[in-house]
Design a protein around this motif. Sequence first.
Motif, PDB file in Angstrom:
ATOM      1  N   VAL A   1       0.576  -1.541   0.333  1.00 54.93           N
ATOM      2  CA  VAL A   1      -0.118   0.036   0.179  1.00 54.93           C
ATOM      3  C   VAL A   1       1.119   1.530  -0.074  1.00 54.93           C
ATOM      4  O   VAL A   1       1.481   1.635   0.923  1.00 54.93           O
ATOM      5  CB  VAL A   1      -0.764   0.327   0.975  1.00 54.93           C
ATOM      6  CG1 VAL A   1      -2.223   1.204   1.179  1.00 54.93           C
ATOM      7  CG2 VAL A   1      -1.546  -1.470   1.040  1.00 54.93           C
ATOM      8  N   LEU A   2       0.436   2.561  -1.003  1.00 61.10           N
ATOM      9  CA  LEU A   2       1.013   3.461  -1.051  1.00 61.10           C
ATOM     10  C   LEU A   2       0.720   4.672  -0.728  1.00 61.10           C
ATOM     11  O   LEU A   2      -0.824   4.806  -2.091  1.00 61.10           O
ATOM     12  CB  LEU A   2       2.072   3.831  -2.060  1.00 61.10           C
ATOM     13  CG  LEU A   2       3.273   2.537  -2.875  1.00 61.10           C
ATOM     14  CD1 LEU A   2       3.839   2.554  -4.127  1.00 61.10           C
ATOM     15  CD2 LEU A   2       4.220   1.913  -1.626  1.00 61.10           C
ATOM     16  N   ALA A   3       0.775   5.888  -0.443  1.00 70.50           N
ATOM     17  CA  ALA A   3      -0.451   6.940  -0.260  1.00 70.50           C
ATOM     18  C   ALA A   3       0.850   7.922   0.510  1.00 70.50           C
ATOM     19  O   ALA A   3       1.147   6.655   1.674  1.00 70.50           O
ATOM     20  CB  ALA A   3      -1.519   6.674   0.526  1.00 70.50           C
ATOM     21  N   GLY A   4       0.831   9.287   0.633  1.00 70.30           N
ATOM     22  CA  GLY A   4       1.664   9.729   1.128  1.00 70.30           C
ATOM     23  C   GLY A   4       2.941  10.198   0.499  1.00 70.30           C
ATOM     24  O   GLY A   4       4.022   8.844  -0.115  1.00 70.30           O
ATOM     25  N   THR A   5       3.347  11.299  -0.641  1.00 71.16           N
ATOM     26  CA  THR A   5       3.848  11.162  -1.716  1.00 71.16           C
ATOM     27  C   THR A   5       5.335  12.794  -1.521  1.00 71.16           C
ATOM     28  O   THR A   5       4.344  13.515  -0.768  1.00 71.16           O
ATOM     29  CB  THR A   5       3.474  11.041  -2.470  1.00 71.16           C
ATOM     30  OG1 THR A   5       3.148   9.980  -3.146  1.00 71.16           O
ATOM     31  CG2 THR A   5       4.038  11.438  -3.737  1.00 71.16           C
TER      32      THR A   5
ATOM     33  N   TRP B   1      -1.897  10.019 -17.118  1.00 72.61           N
ATOM     34  CA  TRP B   1      -3.265  10.134 -15.677  1.00 72.61           C
ATOM     35  C   TRP B   1      -2.008  10.690 -14.542  1.00 72.61           C
ATOM     36  O   TRP B   1      -0.945   9.423 -14.712  1.00 72.61           O
ATOM     37  CB  TRP B   1      -3.598   9.335 -15.170  1.00 72.61           C
ATOM     38  CG  TRP B   1      -4.517   9.148 -16.472  1.00 72.61           C
ATOM     39  CD1 TRP B   1      -4.529   7.973 -17.562  1.00 72.61           C
ATOM     40  CD2 TRP B   1      -5.781   9.763 -16.676  1.00 72.61           C
ATOM     41  NE1 TRP B   1      -5.748   8.407 -18.537  1.00 72.61           N
ATOM     42  CE2 TRP B   1      -6.759   9.124 -18.073  1.00 72.61           C
ATOM     43  CE3 TRP B   1      -6.885  10.162 -16.064  1.00 72.61           C
ATOM     44  CZ2 TRP B   1      -8.036   9.547 -18.287  1.00 72.61           C
ATOM     45  CZ3 TRP B   1      -8.205  10.755 -16.087  1.00 72.61           C
ATOM     46  CH2 TRP B   1      -8.787   9.980 -17.697  1.00 72.61           C
ATOM     47  N   ALA B   2      -2.221  11.496 -13.680  1.00 68.01           N
ATOM     48  CA  ALA B   2      -1.497  11.067 -12.277  1.00 68.01           C
ATOM     49  C   ALA B   2      -2.887  11.863 -11.328  1.00 68.01           C
ATOM     50  O   ALA B   2      -2.930  13.062 -11.596  1.00 68.01           O
ATOM     51  CB  ALA B   2      -0.320  11.957 -12.348  1.00 68.01           C
ATOM     52  N   GLY B   3      -3.088  11.577  -9.850  1.00 69.57           N
ATOM     53  CA  GLY B   3      -3.178  11.733  -8.907  1.00 69.57           C
ATOM     54  C   GLY B   3      -2.510  11.893  -7.787  1.00 69.57           C
ATOM     55  O   GLY B   3      -1.326  11.239  -7.333  1.00 69.57           O
ATOM     56  N   GLY B   4      -3.715  12.581  -6.453  1.00 67.04           N
ATOM     57  CA  GLY B   4      -3.056  12.189  -5.499  1.00 67.04           C
ATOM     58  C   GLY B   4      -4.385  12.455  -4.213  1.00 67.04           C
ATOM     59  O   GLY B   4      -4.857  13.158  -4.636  1.00 67.04           O
TER      60      GLY B   4
HETATM   61  C1  LIG Z   1      -2.984   8.819  -7.469  1.00 63.71           C
HETATM   62  C2  LIG Z   1      -1.598   8.328  -7.803  1.00 63.71           C
HETATM   63  O1  LIG Z   1      -0.896   7.436  -6.844  1.00 63.71           O
HETATM   64  C3  LIG Z   1      -1.139   7.204  -5.388  1.00 63.71           C
HETATM   65  C4  LIG Z   1      -1.204   8.483  -5.109  1.00 63.71           C
HETATM   66  C5  LIG Z   1      -0.381   8.719  -3.627  1.00 63.71           C
HETATM   67  C6  LIG Z   1       0.104   9.867  -2.984  1.00 63.71           C
HETATM   68  O2  LIG Z   1      -1.516  10.750  -3.159  1.00 63.71           O
HETATM   69  O3  LIG Z   1       0.043  10.158  -2.187  1.00 63.71           O
HETATM   70  C7  LIG Z   1       0.497   7.725  -3.793  1.00 63.71           C
HETATM   71  C8  LIG Z   1       0.795   6.498  -4.397  1.00 63.71           C
HETATM   72  C9  LIG Z   1      -0.909   6.002  -5.396  1.00 63.71           C
HETATM   73  O4  LIG Z   1      -1.264   4.889  -3.791  1.00 63.71           O
HETATM   74  C10 LIG Z   1      -0.856   8.455  -9.421  1.00 63.71           C
HETATM   75  O5  LIG Z   1       0.217   8.281  -9.057  1.00 63.71           O
HETATM   76  O6  LIG Z   1      -1.753   8.575  -9.871  1.00 63.71           O
END
Ligand SMILES: C=C(O[C@@H]1C=C(C(=O)O)C=C[C@H]1O)C(=O)O
Length: 454
Positions: free
Chosen positions: A271-275, A422-425
């Motif tokens: 699980v990845l989240a927090g970047t 695409w890219a999100g956060g």
């Molecule tokens: C949504 C994305 O990545 C996701 C969102 C993340 C975040 O918000 O920190 C980190 C890794 C992914 O689970 C993406 O790469 O587009």
Amino acid sequence: MSHPTQPSTPPSTPALPPTSGEPALRAVTSLHPADEIDLVRLLPHGPATELVAWVRGGEGMVGWGRALELSATGPGRWAELADRWREVTDASTDEGSAGAPRGAGLVAWVSAAFSDDSPAGSTLVVPRTVVGVHEGVAWVTRIEQLSPGVVSEDVPSTGTTGATGADALPREGTPPVAPRGLREAPGLTPDEGWEEVVAAGIDAVRGGRAEKVVLARDVLATAAEPLDLRWLLQRFAAGYPDTWTFAVDGLVGATPEMLVRLDGGRVFSRVLAGTIPREAGAGQDQRVADGLLHSTKDLAEHAFAVESVVERLAPLCTTVEAPGTPSVLPLPNVFHLSSDVDGRVRPGTTVLELAGALHPSAAVGGTPREAALELITELEGRDRDRYAAPVGWVDAAGDGDMGLALRCGRVLEEDPATLRLWAGGGIMADSDPRTEWVETGAKLAPMRWALGTD
Ligand SMILES: C=C(O[C@@H]1C=C(C(=O)O)C=C[C@H]1O)C(=O)O
């Protein structure tokens, strides 16, 4: 004039073959030493939709041609693909894969739509040829339909090494063609409008509509000629060896996130989240990574994502374990907070059902799930297609790897020279639109780099 009267019962018609069930396949696998095999270089030149890949650190599988394709739509897409794949595998034969590495034998690639009501559809593709490498062993699996059905033409063979016949290792393909004359254009959300979308997301979270919502933007990259996916795959494999380089149905990318792996009853999820974007200069790395590990916003955002995975796995597993605190995953473009979740699955559950239950985790949707999905529809205002949905492979036993389709793009059906990236956060109450813009830029970097020629 009188007409002959019609018979009261129709004349008997010859019996039709049974219509129930899926086509049966025959998979034949041969094993080889894996000396100096560069998987992504084996792919032949062909249309983007004909190539599949799942490679990390030089190991994994690539494939081409099409022995079978299943599609499904709607909220029941996972159950439908899982049931139909089970029917296919029950009716099929698998020769030569006993004792071979994971993935050898009958195998399918899967890419699903992000949302239940997406027009994009979800697909399960069985290639005609698969080549894999794992711990010094290579294999070739050739797959064909046994019963009548539509089989598209195979991509021309790249030739064979020494030995001839179906079980020989394919030789390297021709060199990939670099994209020429690339230009970028804003996607469905104008660039200048995206920070407003994020600001609306922050307001919605502050107003109590959700605790976290993941918002994404898209960009169009167009080349002078149809894209040669092998170029991107070779770049990803070389530049992002710690990610899973994937291709299926024109979707191509290098994801660091494993939504779920099923391996002989063992379940694993990264699980990845927090970047945080990785700044130039290794001297800064420790400071940046420490900052991420101590960021209350990122830790909270990460905790939501882990919770969503553990909660959804629990009913399908006998045990599920998650670490108490995340670690930092370094990638060339970003640092992520990362947690590895382990479990044991209840018998009879396949990786497709696990992916269906987990998707969308809070890493790509938000918390609570339904409220976040509503906000995504409302604020993004367009379909995510296959982005941020599970992508990967499943074998005849139902084991496999399903990553999340991130750091990716999809070739447009109507224009094979254009990719939508695409890219999100994750947006929290204390997020900042400008920081999210920079973060999504860092998440687009792998695709932009892979398209380049530097
Ligand atoms: C949504 C994305 O990545 C996701 C969102 C993340 C975040 O918000 O920190 C980190 C890794 C992914 O689970 C993406 O790469 O587009």
